[in-house]
Design an enzyme around this catalytic site. Structure first.
Site, mmCIF file in Angstrom:
data_model
loop_
_atom_site.group_PDB
_atom_site.id
_atom_site.type_symbol
_atom_site.label_atom_id
_atom_site.label_comp_id
_atom_site.label_asym_id
_atom_site.label_seq_id
_atom_site.Cartn_x
_atom_site.Cartn_y
_atom_site.Cartn_z
ATOM 1 N N TYR A 95 13.938 -27.082 0.885
ATOM 2 C CA TYR A 95 14.992 -26.985 -0.256
ATOM 3 C C TYR A 95 15.675 -28.516 -0.291
ATOM 4 O O TYR A 95 15.807 -29.612 -0.916
ATOM 5 C CB TYR A 95 15.407 -25.777 -0.377
ATOM 6 C CG TYR A 95 15.114 -25.208 -1.536
ATOM 7 C CD1 TYR A 95 14.388 -25.716 -2.911
ATOM 8 C CD2 TYR A 95 15.613 -23.734 -1.088
ATOM 9 C CE1 TYR A 95 14.211 -24.020 -3.238
ATOM 10 C CE2 TYR A 95 14.649 -22.722 -1.454
ATOM 11 C CZ TYR A 95 14.437 -23.180 -3.269
ATOM 12 O OH TYR A 95 14.139 -22.012 -4.288
ATOM 13 N N THR A 121 5.875 -27.840 -4.303
ATOM 14 C CA THR A 121 7.745 -27.579 -4.284
ATOM 15 C C THR A 121 7.581 -25.872 -3.691
ATOM 16 O O THR A 121 6.989 -24.738 -4.369
ATOM 17 C CB THR A 121 7.826 -27.908 -5.240
ATOM 18 O OG1 THR A 121 8.590 -26.834 -6.393
ATOM 19 C CG2 THR A 121 8.108 -29.113 -6.081
ATOM 20 N N ASP A 122 8.951 -25.681 -3.137
ATOM 21 C CA ASP A 122 9.983 -24.492 -2.980
ATOM 22 C C ASP A 122 10.338 -24.464 -4.922
ATOM 23 O O ASP A 122 10.368 -25.405 -5.333
ATOM 24 C CB ASP A 122 11.160 -24.423 -2.124
ATOM 25 C CG ASP A 122 11.255 -23.381 -1.810
ATOM 26 O OD1 ASP A 122 10.724 -22.294 -2.832
ATOM 27 O OD2 ASP A 122 12.477 -23.053 -0.968
ATOM 28 N N TRP A 123 10.504 -23.030 -4.572
ATOM 29 C CA TRP A 123 11.523 -22.353 -6.646
ATOM 30 C C TRP A 123 12.133 -23.459 -7.014
ATOM 31 O O TRP A 123 13.206 -24.030 -6.362
ATOM 32 C CB TRP A 123 11.302 -21.081 -6.472
ATOM 33 C CG TRP A 123 9.762 -20.057 -6.325
ATOM 34 C CD1 TRP A 123 9.798 -19.667 -7.904
ATOM 35 C CD2 TRP A 123 8.425 -20.445 -5.935
ATOM 36 N NE1 TRP A 123 7.909 -18.924 -7.445
ATOM 37 C CE2 TRP A 123 7.549 -19.626 -6.418
ATOM 38 C CE3 TRP A 123 8.118 -21.675 -4.882
ATOM 39 C CZ2 TRP A 123 6.028 -19.718 -6.377
ATOM 40 C CZ3 TRP A 123 6.400 -22.247 -4.416
ATOM 41 C CH2 TRP A 123 5.939 -20.551 -5.567
ATOM 42 N N TRP A 124 11.559 -24.368 -8.148
ATOM 43 C CA TRP A 124 12.177 -25.326 -8.794
ATOM 44 C C TRP A 124 12.703 -26.508 -7.501
ATOM 45 O O TRP A 124 12.350 -26.440 -6.475
ATOM 46 C CB TRP A 124 13.862 -24.711 -9.425
ATOM 47 C CG TRP A 124 13.434 -23.095 -9.593
ATOM 48 C CD1 TRP A 124 12.954 -23.387 -10.995
ATOM 49 C CD2 TRP A 124 13.754 -21.879 -9.664
ATOM 50 N NE1 TRP A 124 13.298 -22.161 -11.875
ATOM 51 C CE2 TRP A 124 12.982 -21.661 -10.661
ATOM 52 C CE3 TRP A 124 13.819 -21.709 -8.069
ATOM 53 C CZ2 TRP A 124 13.064 -20.203 -10.692
ATOM 54 C CZ3 TRP A 124 13.596 -19.970 -8.651
ATOM 55 C CH2 TRP A 124 13.578 -19.000 -9.688
#
Ligand code: BGC
Length: 758
Positions: free
Chosen positions: A649, A680-683
């Protein structure tokens, strides 16, 4: 199938105790265990949890004898912290064992009156555990007050007191440098004080997700007979700890981090906690590297420390160099009275030279089998010189300076390798620096992509767009309840072409799903075994469960480093050491793959703090980045060839990792040859590209080479997918995203789906 009764044995009885109050009958629990855990899992999880326990001190009070009466204090004997919170925990295991279950299991003589008092105190709704909520889970629990009278009465029947101290940790929050976080609470101090006044032997069991302050060891030293770190040991934790306390398993875990006398002695303490911009001012000198080089007296326990109930002698058998690999052979003999295993850490002392280096670093490690008293085993450790080389920013290469490299284990010289000249390899471009002309670098990459044909060339733009993002939200209907989302064949059009969705689930403690799955010891506990074969076998069983559940990708292992003992996700990560981390992660990847499941090593890179993880700009020099924080990923990519990697992130030197062209395209794919999919990491954080202001968000990400946005929407959306224009809006415009770039990402996703899994 193994009959349920045989498989779970005593574990099932422990289950009943732990589930007391629920309506589960013994047979139905046994059936759940059989249905939801891989054959052999309870036994292997128990072994891993026991072998990950680290015995810090012992005056021969341990191992306990089943005949000797003991008294157990601390509510964690019942409310055991089995796992951390967040995506790296929150598994729904078919059963849990706490310390009392374990004591029952080994037939210990413990004070039942005291245990009953704790049971009813814990069961009282007034003392119920506060479950907390996301990012706000309580790390410690209030303790039951123990009066002097009660302690005196317990001490009349028992010489030894066990005191359990517990700490959990979780995602999106760090441990506070306060009582209840890194430090003991006044309740816990009072408990230790009272017990130490009445018992001649106090054994403290630390049921912790992170290393916590140990200065209380000095305060209670006269009565403190032993300290055992049990970690958050998963569903078999209670049994495993009892195995170690009673000598059924010889303690053979070793610390994966150095423990400081004082938190502020960690150089990272100067900056840890800052949420906007954090300079890694300590550079390559974190943890043991710092203490051994500059401040040995500030270290309470070194990395690699851990006692045993038996003793071992070592005889070096030789050291051979094959190109960049050093083979260190060592003859290990159990010279003590008990059977046991030994973990061997080989340290390397590099020559002083012109480049400043840590005095000593972990170069290789290994583990013996179970050796009977008098029995010996030859162990070969392989140290890769590449993995201990320094990155020299002047020569722009990894360098092994000329001179003698000494390899030692337990102060014994295992071998010496002399280099007549400096060896420089991997001549590399500068990365992740504001001095780089990123625009020019990216443009030449975009040009190279032009005109290349791929499997994705025949797809329509909407199909390509769908391949570069997940389905939208977590918990997609195509996968089991509680999954983390899907990518790949997520639209009817793609499915009509025979492209299936790829289902993902967390995470590092076992599959985090609504259905029951095995809860493993946390990653730090697993690394504390220093046993890659054990970790590989354990993850083969996890892979079996994950595959059974209909999941394709497990979002693990966590590979960030323990830069500070306060990081909330340290339990998901293995160590402060890049070599140990790289090899442990490789074992996870290989174990899962043997069951046909893909791992997704994460978080690439520098997600070493939770607080402000979405805002934090980590400022790190290139040497530190390459030698410490990228190195475990490099080892894992080289040795285990994972097919997926997840970005982090945070920003690295001003660029969000999910827009990090240098991290993903220059280093991961370009330098290391990674051919898989980057997600990606989430969002993700929205942003316009500074180099190409026409691009924003999804197009900025695709230009960086980050193939898939997970779980699919840019921000959180309650349901489904909300189409986002950012990928295609710049197509055909000056500096805009090109079809070739989108195809490159989509082609990697297709290749991932089409290649055989094993
Ligand atoms: C975590 C990841 C995890 C993902 C999906 C994120 O919050 O940082 O490690 O895999 O969520 O649950």
């Amino acid at each position: 199938m193994i009959p349920a009764k045989k498989l779970v044995g005593r574990a099932a009885r422990a289950v009943i105790r732990t589930f007391t109050g629920s309506n589960l009958a013994q047979d139905s629990v046994a059936a759940e265990v059989e249905a939801n855990t891989a054959p052999g899992m309870p036994a292997l999880a128990r072994q891993a949890a026991a072998e990950g326990c680290v015995l810090l001190t012992n005056d021969a009070t341990l191992p306990l004898s089943p005949d000797a009466p003991i008294a157990v204090f601390g509510r964690r004997q019942i409310d055991w912290a089995h796992m951390g919170n967040g995506s790296g925990g929150d598994v729904n295991p078919p059963y849990l064992t706490n310390l009392l279950d374990g004591l029952e299991d080994v037939g210990a003589r413990y004070d039942h009156v005291l245990a009953e008092l704790y049971r009813s105190w814990c069961a009282d709704p007034k003392h119920a555990k506060d479950p907390g909520f996301w990012g706000h889970w309580p790390h410690c629990l209030p303790e039951m007050t123990i009066s002097h009278e009660l302690a005196r009465a317990a001490a009349a029947d028992a010489e030894v007191a066990l005191v359990v101290i517990g700490r959990t940790a979780g995602e999106d929050q760090d441990l506070a440098p306060e009582p209840g976080g890194y430090y003991l609470t006044s309740d816990e101090h009072e408990l230790l004080q009272t017990v130490s006044e009445h018992f001649s032997h106090m054994v403290v069991v630390l049921d912790v997700c992170n290393i916590i302050d140990l200065s209380w060891m000095d305060l209670y030293a006269p009565k403190l007979s032993a300290v055992l770190i049990a970690w958050a040991g998963g569903m078999e934790a209670g049994n495993a700890v009892a195995d170690v306390l009673y000598g059924r398993v010889n303690p053979c875990g070793r610390l994966t981090d150095a423990i400081a006398l004082d938190l502020v002695d960690h150089p990272s303490s100067a900056t840890f906690g800052q949420t906007k911009r954090q300079e890694y001012t300590e550079g390559i000198f974190i943890g043991h590297r710092h203490f051994s080089t500059f401040a040995p007296n500030e270290m309470r326990f070194p990395l690699g420390h851990g006692l045993s109930y038996t003793s071992f002698s070592y005889e070096p058998l030789g050291c051979e160099r094959h190109d960049m690999s050093i083979y260190l052979r060592i003859y290990v003999t159990n010279t003590g009275p008990r059977a046991g295993r030994d973990a061997i850490v080989a340290w390397c002392e590099a020559p002083r030279g012109l480049i400043q280096k840590p005095l000593t670093v972990v170069a290789a490690f290994g583990k013996t089998g179970e050796l009977q008293p008098g029995e010996s085993e030859e162990v070969t450790l392989i140290a890769e010189l590449r993995d201990i080389a320094s990155f020299d920013e002047t020569r722009r290469a990894f360098v092994l300076e000329r001179g003698a490299y000494l390899f030692r284990a337990s102060d014994m010289l295992l071998g010496k390798v002399a280099l007549d000249d400096d060896v420089a390899f991997e001549h590399l471009k500068p990365i992740c620096s504001e001095d780089v002309d990123l625009r020019a670098r990216i443009l030449s990459h975009v040009e190279r992509l032009e005109g290349s044909e791929s499997d994705a060339s025949a797809l329509s733009l909407p199909e390509l767009e769908a391949l570069t993002r997940g389905a939208g939200t977590m918990n997609v209907s195509a996968g089991p309840t509680g999954n983390a989302g899907a990518f790949g064949g997520i639209t009817p059009e793609l499915q009509a072409r025979g492209i299936p969705p790829v289902i993902c689930a967390d995470g590092p403690s076992g599959a985090r799903l609504a259905r029951r799955c095995s809860l493993l010891p946390c990653a730090t506990a697993l690394a504390s075994t220093w046993d890659v074969d054990l970790v590989r076998s354990l993850y083969a069983l996890v892979g079996h469960e994950v595959a059974e559940a209909g999941v394709d990708v497990l979002l693990a292992p966590g590979m960030n480093l323990h830069r500070s003992p306060l990081c909330g996700r340290n339990f998901e990560y293995f160590s402060e050491d890049p070599v140990l981390t790289g090899h442990m992660a490789s074992a996870v990847v290989e174990g899962l793959r043997s069951a046909g499941v893909d791992a997704c090593p994460k978080h690439f890179a520098c997600n070493n703090q939770e607080r402000g993880r979405n805002t934090l700009d980590v400022r790190v020099d290139e040497r530190t980045l390459r030698e410490l924080y990228l190195r475990p990923f490099q080892i894992c990519v080289r040795d285990a060839k994972p097919r997926l990697i997840m970005t982090s992130y945070n920003k690295v030197n001003g660029v969000w990792a999910h827009y990090g062209f240098d991290l993903v395209t220059t280093v991961l794919r370009g330098e290391w040859g990674f051919e898989g999919v980057v997600i990606t990491d989430w969002w993700m954080q929205r942003s316009r590209s500074p180099e190409f202001p026409t691009l924003r968000d999804n197009a900025y990400r695709v230009r960086a080479g980050v193939d898939v946005l997970m779980p699919g929407n840019i921000g959180r959306v309650a349901r489904g997918y909300r189409a986002h224009p950012s990928l295609l809006e710049s197509l055909g415009k000056p500096d805009g995203i090109t079809r070739a770039e989108i195809e490159a990402c989509a082609a990697r996703v297709l290749a991932f789906i089409m290649q055989p899994k094993r």
